[in-house]
Motif scaffolding. Structure first.
Motif, PDB file in Angstrom:
ATOM      1  N   CYS A 191      -0.431   2.578  -9.307  1.00 50.36           N
ATOM      2  CA  CYS A 191      -0.785   1.650  -8.220  1.00 50.36           C
ATOM      3  C   CYS A 191      -1.742   0.576  -8.715  1.00 50.36           C
ATOM      4  CB  CYS A 191      -1.398   2.413  -7.044  1.00 50.36           C
ATOM      5  SG  CYS A 191      -0.219   3.422  -6.121  1.00 50.36           S
ATOM      6  N   GLN A 245      -8.226   0.099  -3.577  1.00 50.26           N
ATOM      7  CA  GLN A 245      -7.898  -1.214  -3.042  1.00 50.26           C
ATOM      8  C   GLN A 245      -7.046  -2.000  -4.034  1.00 50.26           C
ATOM      9  OE1 GLN A 245     -11.290  -3.419  -1.576  1.00 50.26           O
ATOM     10  NE2 GLN A 245     -12.251  -1.595  -0.693  1.00 50.26           N
ATOM     11  N   LYS A 246      -6.314  -2.970  -3.518  1.00 49.93           N
ATOM     12  CA  LYS A 246      -5.498  -3.833  -4.369  1.00 49.93           C
ATOM     13  C   LYS A 246      -6.408  -4.576  -5.347  1.00 49.93           C
ATOM     14  CE  LYS A 246      -2.168  -7.640  -4.089  1.00 49.93           C
ATOM     15  NZ  LYS A 246      -1.394  -8.521  -3.175  1.00 49.93           N
ATOM     16  N   SER A 247      -6.029  -4.568  -6.627  1.00 41.11           N
ATOM     17  CA  SER A 247      -6.856  -5.188  -7.660  1.00 41.11           C
ATOM     18  C   SER A 247      -6.256  -6.522  -8.097  1.00 41.11           C
ATOM     19  CB  SER A 247      -6.971  -4.267  -8.874  1.00 41.11           C
ATOM     20  OG  SER A 247      -7.586  -3.043  -8.512  1.00 41.11           O
ATOM     21  N   ASN A 301      -3.619   5.196  -0.667  1.00 42.18           N
ATOM     22  CA  ASN A 301      -4.410   6.258  -0.051  1.00 42.18           C
ATOM     23  C   ASN A 301      -3.715   7.570  -0.378  1.00 42.18           C
ATOM     24  OD1 ASN A 301      -6.375   4.595   1.286  1.00 42.18           O
ATOM     25  ND2 ASN A 301      -4.799   4.052   2.770  1.00 42.18           N
ATOM     26  N   HIS A 344      -8.874   6.589  -2.486  1.00 39.74           N
ATOM     27  CA  HIS A 344      -8.532   5.344  -1.778  1.00 39.74           C
ATOM     28  C   HIS A 344      -8.792   4.167  -2.711  1.00 39.74           C
ATOM     29  CE1 HIS A 344      -8.448   7.873   1.823  1.00 39.74           C
ATOM     30  NE2 HIS A 344      -9.552   8.417   1.313  1.00 39.74           N
ATOM     31  N   ALA A 396      -2.527  -1.234  -3.272  1.00 46.13           N
ATOM     32  CA  ALA A 396      -3.505  -0.266  -2.783  1.00 46.13           C
ATOM     33  C   ALA A 396      -2.833   1.085  -2.580  1.00 46.13           C
ATOM     34  CB  ALA A 396      -4.114  -0.755  -1.468  1.00 46.13           C
ATOM     35  N   ILE A 452       0.848  -1.187   0.000  1.00 47.95           N
ATOM     36  CA  ILE A 452       0.000   0.000   0.000  1.00 47.95           C
ATOM     37  C   ILE A 452       0.885   1.240   0.000  1.00 47.95           C
ATOM     38  CG2 ILE A 452      -0.198  -0.018   2.544  1.00 47.95           C
ATOM     39  CD1 ILE A 452      -3.069   1.130   2.122  1.00 47.95           C
TER      40      ILE A 452
END
Length: 409
Positions: free
Chosen positions: A301, A348-350, A309, A346, A307, A282
């Motif tokens: 990213c 999220q990991k894909s 932010n 924000h 992920a 992240i």
């Protein structure tokens, strides 16, 4: 023009690219050159914005249309306000007529400028009656757009009594304010920034000199993104750059270490090299001082399946488009899970990246360029691709040079 970008496979990138001068520096220097004709400029940006700026400064027509060029709108508002005896209607594209200008207009009015709205209060087009300004103190919010502040700074030394600016509230995009002040210092104009107060002293003329514009770091961001997704050992040499940059986006060199990209500084160039795979799960970063690279970082990213932010993004709401909502829309279409607020993003990991998705660009050059590096992962379509000329005329030529295949649709 809509285009299809084809994925790169099993190819190690080794290329050299020359990038045009910084749009941010060029547009500041063009204003200063018109106030101080002793200045010569080299390596000017070839962006549409800088072309619009040059045309606006050279025309004697009453109506000046700057298209989508937000920087030109802000800087020219102050410039025409102090052009004694000239009346100007400053306008732009439909989107420009919905981008706020009231904070800057109010600050100029507080100094004694004569400015009125032709249509909607707070937005272009505006009518400006140039006059001599003798007042030398003004307050302005520091948390909306640094371009408002830079606009005042660029004319400050030409005011009879100079100018003291008090910044109210949180101050964002400080590197862009410092860029303007550094250019003033380079020309021999005395200016000081301490706490929330900026003082600029009057100057009738400067020494004859040539200023060389550094290449644009925002434009370099797309090559950082390409390196992040390329094979280990890949490298790109970019010119002309310097280690002690005035541009806030030069923080790219530090940020992209998270993606295994090392930056080596040479004499007027940088070399980007992919040294290792992205290992971070992240990325958390405050981009209040470099919001223009947020789109590139978010797409990187997503491409690297980590992920992120990203905070400090409140100015993205009033750019060429609402960049936060545009990112949310296009990344979601690609398979991302993403949330945006008025000032943050924000992601999220894909686990997947959908192929052959059409990316809408919303008349925003950075949307087209930020998504282009995804071609290293999947075939991707870019709609209205010519929008890149706003800041980077040769972008698609340079993408082809590094090996991305481009087909018109």
């Amino acid at each position: 023009m809509d285009i299809l970008l084809n994925v790169l496979k099993d190819r190690k990138i080794t290329e050299e690219i020359t990038i045009s001068g910084s749009k941010s520096e060029s547009n500041r220097l063009l204003i200063l050159q018109n106030l101080f004709p002793e200045i010569s400029i080299e390596n000017l940006s070839d962006s549409d914005d800088s072309v619009h700026m040059q045309h606006a400064l050279s025309t004697d027509k009453e109506t000046v249309d700057i298209g989508h060029a937000g920087t030109a709108m802000r800087f020219l508002t102050s410039y025409f306000a102090v052009k004694e005896g000239r009346e100007t209607v400053l306008t732009g594209s439909k989107r420009m007529q919905n981008r706020p200008i009231e904070i800057l207009v109010n600050a100029l009015k507080d100094l004694g400028a004569t400015i009125s709205y032709e249509d909607k209060v707070g937005y272009p087009p505006i009518r400006i009656k140039g006059k001599k300004i003798t007042a030398n103190k003004v307050q302005i919010n520091g948390n909306v757009s640094s371009q408002y502040i830079s606009s005042l700074l660029l004319i400050a030394s030409k005011l009879e009594n100079g100018l003291t600016i008090e910044l109210v509230g949180e101050i964002t995009s400080i590197p862009y304010i410092n860029m303007t002040l550094s250019l003033l210092h380079q020309l021999g104009i005395e200016a000081h920034f301490e706490g929330t107060i900026i003082n600029v002293f009057p100057k009738k003329e400067v020494d004859h000199q040539t200023v060389v514009v550094e290449s644009d770091w925002s434009s370099a961001s797309y090559f950082y993104s390409i390196m992040a997704s390329s094979e280990i050992g890949s490298s790109i040499k970019l010119s002309a750059y310097k280690k002690e940059s005035l541009q806030g986006d030069s923080c790219l060199a530090e940020i992209y270490q998270h993606f295994g990209v090392l930056t080596t500084f040479g004499e007027n160039f940088i070399i980007l090299k992919k040294e290792k795979e992205t290992r971070k799960n992240i990325l958390e970063i405050d981009l209040r001082d470099a919001p223009d690279i947020a789109q590139t970082i978010a797409v990187t990213c997503f491409s690297e399946r980590i992920a992120c932010n990203l905070t400090g993004l409140h100015t993205l709401k009033i750019k060429e488009t609402d960049r936060l909502e545009a990112l949310k829309e296009e990344l979601t279409n690609l398979g991302a899970s993403i949330l945006v607020t008025n000032k943050s993003l924000h992601l999220q990991k894909s686990s997947e990246i959908k192929e052959n998705i059409s990316i809408k660009t919303y008349n925003d050059h950075r949307m087209a360029m930020a998504f282009a590096p995804l071609a290293l992962r999947v075939p991707i379509k870019i709609l209205n691709a010519e929008v890149v000329t706003k800041s980077y005329q040769k972008f698609w030529d340079d993408m082809q040079q590094i090996g991305i295949k481009i087909d018109k649709l």
